[in-house]
Structures are given as C-alpha cells and as structure tokens.
Design an enzyme around this catalytic site. Structure first.
Site, PDB file in Angstrom:
ATOM      1  N   LYS A  43       1.059  -1.277   0.142  1.00  0.00           N
ATOM      2  CA  LYS A  43       0.249  -0.026  -0.380  1.00  0.00           C
ATOM      3  C   LYS A  43       1.326   1.503   0.181  1.00  0.00           C
ATOM      4  CE  LYS A  43      -1.791   1.544   4.391  1.00  0.00           C
ATOM      5  NZ  LYS A  43      -1.437   2.901   4.365  1.00  0.00           N
ATOM      6  N   ASN A  44       1.768   1.428   0.739  1.00  0.00           N
ATOM      7  CA  ASN A  44       2.680   2.709   0.960  1.00  0.00           C
ATOM      8  C   ASN A  44       4.166   2.368   0.671  1.00  0.00           C
ATOM      9  OD1 ASN A  44       1.096   3.317   3.310  1.00  0.00           O
ATOM     10  ND2 ASN A  44       1.929   2.700   5.157  1.00  0.00           N
ATOM     11  N   CYS A  92      -5.665   7.496   9.210  1.00  0.00           N
ATOM     12  CA  CYS A  92      -6.127   6.583  10.746  1.00  0.00           C
ATOM     13  C   CYS A  92      -5.709   7.460  12.104  1.00  0.00           C
ATOM     14  CB  CYS A  92      -4.146   5.582  11.189  1.00  0.00           C
ATOM     15  SG  CYS A  92      -5.258   3.791   9.915  1.00  0.00           S
ATOM     16  N   ARG A 139      -1.681  13.817  13.869  1.00  0.00           N
ATOM     17  CA  ARG A 139      -0.366  12.953  13.179  1.00  0.00           C
ATOM     18  C   ARG A 139      -0.148  15.218  12.233  1.00  0.00           C
ATOM     19  NH1 ARG A 139      -2.311   7.949  10.072  1.00  0.00           N
ATOM     20  NH2 ARG A 139       0.558   8.595   9.612  1.00  0.00           N
ATOM     21  N   ASP A 152       3.753   0.014  12.721  1.00  0.00           N
ATOM     22  CA  ASP A 152       2.497  -0.966  12.393  1.00  0.00           C
ATOM     23  C   ASP A 152       2.615  -2.805  11.830  1.00  0.00           C
ATOM     24  OD1 ASP A 152       1.729   1.257  10.651  1.00  0.00           O
ATOM     25  OD2 ASP A 152       2.724   1.054   8.479  1.00  0.00           O
ATOM     26  N   ARG A 160      -9.052  -0.553   3.335  1.00  0.00           N
ATOM     27  CA  ARG A 160      -8.293  -0.065   3.068  1.00  0.00           C
ATOM     28  C   ARG A 160      -7.425   0.076   2.914  1.00  0.00           C
ATOM     29  NH1 ARG A 160      -7.161   4.407   7.681  1.00  0.00           N
ATOM     30  NH2 ARG A 160      -5.703   4.581   5.644  1.00  0.00           N
TER      31      ARG A 160
HETATM   32  C1  EPZ Z   1       3.992   6.499   7.782  1.00  0.00           C
HETATM   33  O1  EPZ Z   1       2.839   7.856   8.294  1.00  0.00           O
HETATM   34  C2  EPZ Z   1       2.668   5.424   7.221  1.00  0.00           C
HETATM   35  N1  EPZ Z   1       2.209   6.098   5.913  1.00  0.00           N
HETATM   36  C3  EPZ Z   1       2.218   4.549   7.982  1.00  0.00           C
HETATM   37  O2  EPZ Z   1       1.493   3.556   7.864  1.00  0.00           O
HETATM   38  C4  EPZ Z   1       3.335   4.852   9.486  1.00  0.00           C
HETATM   39  O3  EPZ Z   1       2.775   4.300  10.144  1.00  0.00           O
HETATM   40  C5  EPZ Z   1       4.912   5.344   9.485  1.00  0.00           C
HETATM   41  O4  EPZ Z   1       4.975   6.061   8.242  1.00  0.00           O
HETATM   42  C6  EPZ Z   1       5.531   5.327  10.328  1.00  0.00           C
HETATM   43  O5  EPZ Z   1       6.339   3.943   9.714  1.00  0.00           O
HETATM   44  C7  EPZ Z   1       1.794   6.247   4.969  1.00  0.00           C
HETATM   45  O6  EPZ Z   1       2.980   5.661   4.559  1.00  0.00           O
HETATM   46  C8  EPZ Z   1       1.583   6.774   4.417  1.00  0.00           C
HETATM   47  P1  EPZ Z   1       5.523   9.501   9.941  1.00  0.00           P
HETATM   48  P2  EPZ Z   1       3.298   9.087   8.513  1.00  0.00           P
HETATM   49  O7  EPZ Z   1       5.904  10.883   9.497  1.00  0.00           O
HETATM   50  O8  EPZ Z   1       4.483   9.123   7.138  1.00  0.00           O
HETATM   51  C9  EPZ Z   1       5.814  12.768  13.548  1.00  0.00           C
HETATM   52  C10 EPZ Z   1      -0.291   2.541   7.437  1.00  0.00           C
HETATM   53  O9  EPZ Z   1      -1.486   2.520   8.738  1.00  0.00           O
HETATM   54  N2  EPZ Z   1       5.432  13.821  12.509  1.00  0.00           N
HETATM   55  O10 EPZ Z   1       6.409   8.941   9.707  1.00  0.00           O
HETATM   56  O11 EPZ Z   1       2.246   9.671   8.733  1.00  0.00           O
HETATM   57  C11 EPZ Z   1       4.082  11.764  14.272  1.00  0.00           C
HETATM   58  O12 EPZ Z   1       3.761  12.845  14.555  1.00  0.00           O
HETATM   59  C12 EPZ Z   1       0.026   3.576   8.375  1.00  0.00           C
HETATM   60  O13 EPZ Z   1      -0.028   2.259   6.857  1.00  0.00           O
HETATM   61  C13 EPZ Z   1       4.997  15.219  13.058  1.00  0.00           C
HETATM   62  O14 EPZ Z   1       5.352  15.778  14.304  1.00  0.00           O
HETATM   63  O15 EPZ Z   1       4.018   8.732   9.215  1.00  0.00           O
HETATM   64  C14 EPZ Z   1       5.247  10.690  14.554  1.00  0.00           C
HETATM   65  O16 EPZ Z   1       5.375  10.938  15.185  1.00  0.00           O
HETATM   66  C15 EPZ Z   1      -0.741   4.254   9.593  1.00  0.00           C
HETATM   67  N3  EPZ Z   1       5.239  16.494  12.075  1.00  0.00           N
HETATM   68  C16 EPZ Z   1       6.611  10.052  13.376  1.00  0.00           C
HETATM   69  O17 EPZ Z   1       6.489  11.933  12.513  1.00  0.00           O
HETATM   70  C17 EPZ Z   1       4.524  16.470  10.964  1.00  0.00           C
HETATM   71  O18 EPZ Z   1       4.649  16.522   9.784  1.00  0.00           O
HETATM   72  C18 EPZ Z   1       6.615  10.017  12.242  1.00  0.00           C
HETATM   73  O19 EPZ Z   1       5.539  10.033  11.563  1.00  0.00           O
HETATM   74  C19 EPZ Z   1       5.197  14.514  10.346  1.00  0.00           C
HETATM   75  C20 EPZ Z   1       5.441  13.749  11.545  1.00  0.00           C
END
Ligand code: EPZ
Length: 431
Positions: free
Chosen positions: A22-23, A125, A130, A317, A410
């Site tokens: 998916k990702n 999710c 986020r 995940d 999804r």
């Molecule tokens: C990606 O989400 C994946 N989604 C998520 O999969 C996955 O859980 C996650 O990476 C971690 O591996 C997709 O690829 C579409 P992050 P992402 O930004 O990019 C903080 C699934 O089920 N952060 O790496 O949204 C955030 O809050 C999903 O397929 C900020 O603070 O995750 C988190 O604590 C769920 N500010 C950390 O960074 C920002 O602007 C890492 O999240 C962005 C992120």
C-alpha cells in the site's frame, strides 16, 4: 456496512501470496503527477486507499486505465496506466483528502509541476496527533510559502530551489514529499535524518529510471540533483510495486499463532529483519528465503519486549498484530510504542477478549500471558489494529464480529478470501 464474522480456533495451513505494498503504490501514483508521459504500474493492490488515490488523481484531470500487464501475469485491477498529462488542478479534492493520510504526498509533485498546491488537513488512521509541521518546514526550505485559510492549506513557490534540510524527526511521508518536490527544483537538495523505509528507495528507483537523479534513498541522507522546472520525467517500462512488508509480517504472526505449516509467498523477508528476530526470540519457527517465509505455530511462545522504531527497527504498523502474539506468550512482555502517541487504545478491546493488559502510560503497556481469548463484537479503529482484531478473533474461542471493515479494506486486499483458503472461518456479511 459489511462486517466480518469469524469462528476462532481453526488450524491454518497452506500457501498465501502477499499483495503489493500500500505505502509504495500510493506514493508511485502520487509521483505520476510529475511525469510527462503515461506511466504503467504492476502489482497494484486492490484496496480502498488505492481507489481513493486514483479518484484524487482523476479529479485533478489524470486518466487512469486498468489493463492487463504486458507480461500477462496480472489480472486487470492490479495493472494500471496513469496518464497525468491532463492534470490541470493543483488543489486536492477535500473529501477524498480527509479519508487517507497519503494524499498529502501529492503536494510534492504538484509543487514541482505547478509551483503551487492546496489541500485540506489529510485524514487517515486515528493513531494520535498527525501534524504537518515538518512538511511546512521542509517545503519552506525549498522555497514554498505556506498559508492557511478557510481550513485549507496553501503552498506556493515562485521557484523551487535546492536546499540542505534536516528533519527534526524522520517522517516517512514528509521524506517522500520533499524528495518528489526536489526532483524539479533548481539545484541540489540534501535531505538529512531522512526516513529509510524500503518504500522510499523503491520510489527513488522509479523516479531515477524516468530521468531523475536521486542518490542515497534508503539511508539517512538523500541527495537530489534537481532537473529544474523544465526537466522531463518519461516512464519507459511498467513499474512493479514491491511486496507489502506489513501484510507479510502480519501473516507471519498469524502463522506463529495458528498454522501447522504456513508458506508466505511473493514477500520480501529482507524488509522484516526486526520482526523475524522478535519472532525467533519468542521461540517461533521461521525460515526465510529471498521471497518467501515458512512459519509454524509455536508449541510454547516466550515473552519478548518490543519497542517500535523507524526502519530498520520494529515497525509501528506491526505493533498491534505482534501484541496479539504476546497475549499467548508465557510471561510479561513490555510494549513501547515510540512513533505515535495513541496507538495502544485497541488493547482495551483485546483486554475485553481476556488478555491481561496493564496500561503504564499512553506509550507503554505490559501484557502477561498466556491467557485464552474469547470471541467478541469489535469495531476496527484503524487498518493495522483492524487486522490485529482479525488475528485475535482467529485465535479466540467462539465467534467474533468485526465492524468497520472499511478500515481493513483500506490496506488489505481480499483478506477474507486469502485467509479462508488457509482454512480460516471468516465471512464478510452485509450488516
Ligand atoms: C507513514 O506515516 C505510514 N503511512 C504509516 O502507515 C506508518 O505507520 C508511519 O509512516 C511510520 O512508519 C504512509 O506511508 C501513508 P511519519 P507518516 O510522518 O508518514 C511525526 C498505515 O497504516 N510527525 O513517519 O504519516 C508523527 O506524528 C500507516 O499504513 C510530525 O510531528 O508517519 C510521528 O510521531 C499508518 N510532524 C512521527 O513524526 C509532521 O509534519 C513519524 O510519523 C509529520 C510527522
């Protein structure tokens, strides 16, 4: 809304094939916005988030054709051709954007192509706050101004210029978005403390094959030599989506709990190192080849602590499915979720099924096992916890009902058919 009805306690056996990630698929589709030619994809998973991304592109003017692949290995649906040349709009559809987080990745290529992008706060999710502050900081470094008006975010850049940017924390989608924006910037961009998840080098390889110049993706430092706004990206061959490591990992966990002998095919065990080591530490039989894994139910599962980390650490995940395994492990296991701040909530339902769960703080819990699980009626809170509920229901005594199946759809293709073929008792019922 349909629901799953599951009878637990069956022994599973056989072979199962993993779908495309998916990702990875979602980011490839978003990246197609940057292209000056139609782009063909193979091994696209037929899942709701992919349908939403396709709708998002079509609303902006892209044409998408489902086709049979050149190699005839694919049935229609898994092979798509996206023609992005008709894209005229740089604003993402509001309602679709609110349904999944990956929609935000489209702003990188939109900035590269039009110098502007607009979107509502992306959904996805409910696993904690986020924010998008890192996207705003990173895109600002490349020259894009940000403003918010009427619950819409606007990014605009007269000119995108290469920059040296360090992520405060590595973010997967922000790394992908900046990489995509930098492809058509003027000059060199260096992204430091970048996320290293396998979908990121796979995305970079795709762009490089079409004419981009990206080095270091898959490490913490990515260098992009921008092509400039007039640079062209032309796809030559069909791009194949890599195997979904989270689906594969979840199936491995399911096998460790329920299978007399399970072979997981078309997967990439090299992307699952941390999970496989945790399974071995818990005493589970796992054998892995280049694109397959074989798992057998463990007679005795040992307790093991788990702390989620960015790749190559233990994936957040897989935290929920792994916790179902820990309910059947002998002793106390500590779970430390370090990536998201609200990703242990689903354990309340698992405790209602009979698990012994102590919540320490929003990030940590202790599971003491083994405890039998009893079937229940549950609601999927998000796609990963939703699949964990399916696994728990397959382990439990008696019948479970899982509602809000959309969340599972999804991210997982045809989950009930795949599992039923292994001997699971799972039915989709229209409620
Ligand atoms: C990606 O989400 C994946 N989604 C998520 O999969 C996955 O859980 C996650 O990476 C971690 O591996 C997709 O690829 C579409 P992050 P992402 O930004 O990019 C903080 C699934 O089920 N952060 O790496 O949204 C955030 O809050 C999903 O397929 C900020 O603070 O995750 C988190 O604590 C769920 N500010 C950390 O960074 C920002 O602007 C890492 O999240 C962005 C992120």
């Amino acid at each position: 809304m349909p629901k799953f009805v599951i009878q637990g306690g069956k022994t599973l056996k056989g072979k199962i094939t993993v779908s495309g990630a998916k990702n990875h698929a979602l980011k490839l589709l978003a990246a197609s916005i940057l292209f000056d030619s139609p782009v063909a994809f193979e091994n696209i998973p037929e899942i709701e988030d992919v349908f939403r991304m396709s709708e998002l592109l079509e609303k902006m003017g892209a044409k998408i054709n489902v086709r049979h692949s050149v190699s005839n290995r694919e049935t229609s649906g898994h092979a798509l051709i996206v023609d992005p040349r008709g894209i005229k709009k740089s604003e993402l559809d509001r309602e679709i954007t609110k349904r999944f987080r990956a929609s935000i990745v489209a702003i990188g290529p939109l900035l590269g192509r039009f110098g502007k992008a607009a979107l509502a706060h992306p959904g996805g999710c409910v696993i904690g706050e986020r924010p998008i502050d890192i996207f705003i900081e990173g895109l600002a470094a490349l020259g894009a101004a940000f403003k918010e008006k009427d619950e819409t975010y606007f990014f605009e850049a007269k000119k995108l210029a290469g920059a040296d940017f360090t992520f405060r924390v590595p973010s997967v989608t922000a790394t992908e978005t900046l990489m995509l924006a930098a492809v058509k910037a003027d000059g060199k961009t260096i992204l430091r403390n970048a996320a290293m998840e396998p979908e990121i080098p796979a995305l970079a390889d795709f762009l490089n094959r079409a004419g981009a110049s990206i080095h270091g993706a898959g490490t913490a430092t990515i260098e992009i030599d921008g092509l400039g706004p007039d640079g062209k990206l032309i796809a030559t061959n069909a791009e194949r989506v890599i195997p979904d490591r989270i689906e594969a990992g979840s199936l491995a966990i399911l096998g460790a709990l329920t299978a007399s002998d399970l072979t997981i095919e078309k997967c990439a065990p090299e992307h699952l190192g941390s999970l496989l080591e945790h399974l071995k530490a818990a005493g589970v039989f796992v054998k892995a080849g280049p694109d397959w894994m074989r798992i057998k139910r463990a007679k005795k599962i040992g307790a093991v602590n788990v702390k989620t980390r960015e790749y190559p650490g233990f994936p957040t995940d897989l935290q929920a499915p792994f916790c179902i395994l820990l309910t059947q492990a002998e002793g106390r296991s500590e779970i430390f979720e370090t990536i998201f701040d609200n990703r242990l909530e689903y354990l309340k339902d698992i405790a209602r099924m009979g698990a012994d769960v102590t919540f320490c703080d929003p990030h940590r819990a202790i599971i003491a096992g083994p405890t039998p699980l009893r079937g229940r009626v549950m609601e999927s809170p998000d796609l990963r916890a939703g699949l964990a509920f399916v696994i728990a229901a397959l382990v439990a005594e008696g019948e479970s009902e899982i509602h809000n199946v959309y969340q599972i759809d999804r991210g997982y293709e045809n989950v009930e058919d795949k599992l039923a073929r292994l001997g699971a008792s799972i039915r989709r019922v229209s409620a």
